[in-house]
Scaffold this motif. Structure first.
Motif, PDB file in Angstrom:
ATOM      1  N   CYS A 152      -2.609  -9.095  29.342  1.00 15.76           N
ATOM      2  CA  CYS A 152      -1.745 -10.236  29.062  1.00 15.76           C
ATOM      3  C   CYS A 152      -2.266 -10.849  27.766  1.00 15.76           C
ATOM      4  O   CYS A 152      -3.468 -10.881  27.536  1.00 15.76           O
ATOM      5  CB  CYS A 152      -1.907 -11.219  30.218  1.00 15.76           C
ATOM      6  N   THR A 154      -2.739 -14.119  25.244  1.00 18.52           N
ATOM      7  CA  THR A 154      -2.791 -15.584  25.333  1.00 18.52           C
ATOM      8  C   THR A 154      -1.495 -16.125  24.746  1.00 18.52           C
ATOM      9  O   THR A 154      -0.892 -15.489  23.875  1.00 18.52           O
ATOM     10  CB  THR A 154      -3.973 -16.162  24.536  1.00 18.52           C
ATOM     11  N   SER A 155      -1.114 -17.299  25.236  1.00 21.22           N
ATOM     12  CA  SER A 155       0.204 -17.786  24.806  1.00 21.22           C
ATOM     13  C   SER A 155       0.184 -18.299  23.366  1.00 21.22           C
ATOM     14  O   SER A 155       1.206 -18.683  22.828  1.00 21.22           O
ATOM     15  CB  SER A 155       0.741 -18.821  25.769  1.00 21.22           C
ATOM     16  N   HIS A 200       2.672 -14.684  32.559  1.00 22.03           N
ATOM     17  CA  HIS A 200       1.598 -15.544  32.069  1.00 22.03           C
ATOM     18  C   HIS A 200       0.411 -15.510  33.027  1.00 22.03           C
ATOM     19  O   HIS A 200       0.466 -16.063  34.125  1.00 22.03           O
ATOM     20  CB  HIS A 200       2.121 -16.986  31.918  1.00 22.03           C
ATOM     21  N   ALA A 201      -0.652 -14.837  32.611  1.00 23.43           N
ATOM     22  CA  ALA A 201      -1.871 -14.718  33.419  1.00 23.43           C
ATOM     23  C   ALA A 201      -1.531 -14.313  34.853  1.00 23.43           C
ATOM     24  O   ALA A 201      -2.008 -14.911  35.822  1.00 23.43           O
ATOM     25  CB  ALA A 201      -2.673 -16.018  33.394  1.00 23.43           C
ATOM     26  N   THR A 298      -5.915 -17.709  30.242  1.00 19.80           N
ATOM     27  CA  THR A 298      -5.581 -16.296  30.337  1.00 19.80           C
ATOM     28  C   THR A 298      -6.879 -15.485  30.443  1.00 19.80           C
ATOM     29  O   THR A 298      -6.974 -14.536  31.223  1.00 19.80           O
ATOM     30  CB  THR A 298      -4.792 -15.875  29.076  1.00 19.80           C
ATOM     31  N   PRO A 302      -6.405 -16.468  36.053  1.00 20.27           N
ATOM     32  CA  PRO A 302      -6.976 -17.522  35.237  1.00 20.27           C
ATOM     33  C   PRO A 302      -7.855 -18.517  36.008  1.00 20.27           C
ATOM     34  O   PRO A 302      -8.453 -19.381  35.409  1.00 20.27           O
ATOM     35  CB  PRO A 302      -5.713 -18.271  34.796  1.00 20.27           C
TER      36      PRO A 302
END
Ligand code: ADP
Length: 508
Positions: A152, A154-155, A200-201, A298, A302
């Motif tokens: 994944c 990181t945002s 997301h994570a 993440t 998390p």
């Protein structure tokens, strides 16, 4: 297990999901996917996404969950960086994916969930067509527990997205942690409403942990706005859920006005950014659902810390602990470091939080970033304190810290206190240059509809709640605080807007 649809809810069993995962693995193998290959998803929170969560890692390939809310350039960057070969995509998201697809360099095939595959140039296959051509059994290989299972990115709140790889081992241990009685205590008696995005994570690990526990799942599909969520909660009565504070406060507002019954929820994890104390208090008072503040990234799978009061808590002080960032969960270690020195657990010394453990990443995928690690510890970029009982309190992200006249002003604390004002809907505080103090806080505030508080009222409200010299003299009233792809306040955008002169700043 249930997935929300346009008008009805689809239901299925664990056994059916397991069989469909076996068929998916067979189909991927037939499409040429081999051990270690990356298979991406571009999907909402659905049963089929869960099938990919199991099929891809268990066949020895690597599940890469793509964030459906990224700009096309970021999406292309991430898919190319991860070298994704196949993308499983919800048909409703094809128009979004198509904007990036022209820049993909490694993607060969698309698997489409529901609906026709219009708009994607490339080899496309229907998900159900592929599954129906396969056996409901698959000769699952023995996979090394330390090999990659999923990844994944990181945002990217603070820069270019970086890839984090989770191993089978790290996912398993993280899941055990989420099931343990000192954390969420997931069990077969729970019904988990999976609100955090599965891109997301790993939806905060809930799909894997809940499966381990034998819990029921409720997947909201693409209906993640307050109204459908409240309706789903009333109808299906989940016991556990999780969400970022902005989503939970939307849910609370809707439930306040529509008198939704949210009382089935025994635990709602809330994190991703600091959780305002008033949100925890009001949600619980008005709707009887317990909010538990969680901290993680993440990079930490998390879940890293949870804010439960200590056993020896004096009566009436529980909320003081629940409003803190939390204590690390068993299995991970945390320290606060400043200038190479490990700081004491005194609740005052401020430094960077560093963390290590079996589900904390030790590197970023395909990048050499020694500055992000310190002797095996992950440098989180979060700044805060730790008290004598091990409770951490994040005061800021290192990118967001405000130093005024040589002293720290915590934007997190200021935001919390401003949002405690009944007329305030959202508040984000950023540092701005100041000729006298180097930097001062600027408060960006969104008022509730029909609220009539003036800036002077907000200033007066802060008196006695924060140090006098923290009180901002610069304020901007906005219609909305810009948000990141996962719903956090986007201070990067606020700072850019201020620099461009696009924020109407009032001095008060
Ligand atoms: P990004 O780093 O791109 O925002 P993540 O979702 O990994 O993506 O964000 C992790 C960050 O979110 C943490 O480093 C921290 O700054 C913030 N965060 C998460 N939970 C909390 C919390 N309970 N309180 C304050 N900040 C939090």
């Amino acid at each position: 297990m249930a997935t929300a649809g346009e008008s009805e809810i689809r239901r299925t069993s664990y056994a059916a999901v397991a069989q469909r995962a076996a068929r998916l693995a067979g189909a991927l193998r037939r499409l040429g996917i081999r051990q270690g290959d990356r298979v991406a998803t571009f999907c909402w929170n659905t049963q089929e996404h869960l099938e990919a969560y199991f099929a891809v890692p268990t066949m020895g390939a690597v599940l890469h969950t793509l964030n459906v809310r990224l700009f096309p350039e970021q999406l292309a960057y991430i898919a190319n960086h991860a070298e994704d070969r196949v993308i499983i995509v919800d048909s409703s998201l094809i128009p979004v994916l198509a904007k990036a697809a022209g820049q993909f360099t490694t993607v060969e095939k698309y698997i489409i969930l529901g609906g026709p595959a219009e708009g994607l140039a490339g080899e496309c296959f229907g998900y159900e067509d592929l599954l129906s051509a396969e056996q409901a059994e698959y000769a699952w290989p023995e996979v090394d527990e330390r090999s990659a299972a999923s990844m994944c990115y990181t945002s990217g709140t603070t820069g270019n997205p970086k890839g984090v790889v989770y191993s089978h081992r790290s996912i398993y241990l993280h899941s055990l942690a989420e099931c343990s009685a000192n954390t969420v205590a997931l069990s077969q008696h729970d019904r988990i409403l999976v609100v955090p995005s599965m891109f997301h994570a790993c939806a905060w690990g809930l799909p894997y942990a809940g499966w381990l526990a034998g819990s029921d799942f409720l997947f909201p599909g693409r209906y993640v706005q307050a109204e459908p969520l409240c309706r789903l909660i009333e109808k299906e009565r989940p016991t556990v859920s999780a969400a970022v504070p902005t989503v939970l406060s939307d849910v609370m507002r809707y439930a306040d006005t529509h008198r939704s019954d949210l009382s089935s929820l025994r635990a709602v994890l809330c994190g991703g950014s600091a959780v305002p104390r008033t949100l925890i208090e009001r949600f619980e008072q008005r709707h009887g659902a317990r909010i538990i503040q969680a901290w993680g990234m993440t990079e930490t799978s998390p879940l890293a810390a949870l804010a439960f009061p200590p056993r020896q808590c004096e009566p009436g002080r529980e909320m003081d602990y629940r409003a803190k960032t939390g204590r690390v969960v068993a299995g991970v270690e945390l320290r606060v470091v400043d200038d190479g020195r490990v700081l004491p657990w005194d609740g005052q010394s401020i430094g960077e939080l560093q963390i290590r453990g079996p589900w904390i990443t030790g590197s970023y995928y395909g990048e050499d970033t020694p500055d992000k690690f310190d002797d095996g510890w992950l440098r989180t970029g979060d700044v805060g304190t730790m008290d004598s009982l091990g409770y951490i309190q994040i005061t800021d992200r290192s990118k967001d810290v405000i130093k005024s006249g040589g002293e720290w002003v915590s934007s997190v604390d200021l935001e919390n206190e401003i949002m405690a004002h009944p007329d305030v809907l959202e508040a984000a505080v950023i540092g701005v240059p100041d000729p006298r103090w180097d930097e001062r806080p600027l408060a960006c505030v969104v008022l509730r509809k029909d609220a009539d508080a003036a800036i002077g009222d907000l200033r007066a409200f802060l008196e006695g709640r924060v140090a006098k010299w923290w009180i901002p003299e610069r304020w901007a009233l906005l219609d909305e605080i810009p948000k990141t792809s996962v719903g956090k306040f986007d201070k990067k955008v606020l700072r850019a807007r201020r620099e461009e002169g696009a924020l109407a700043v009032v001095e008060a």
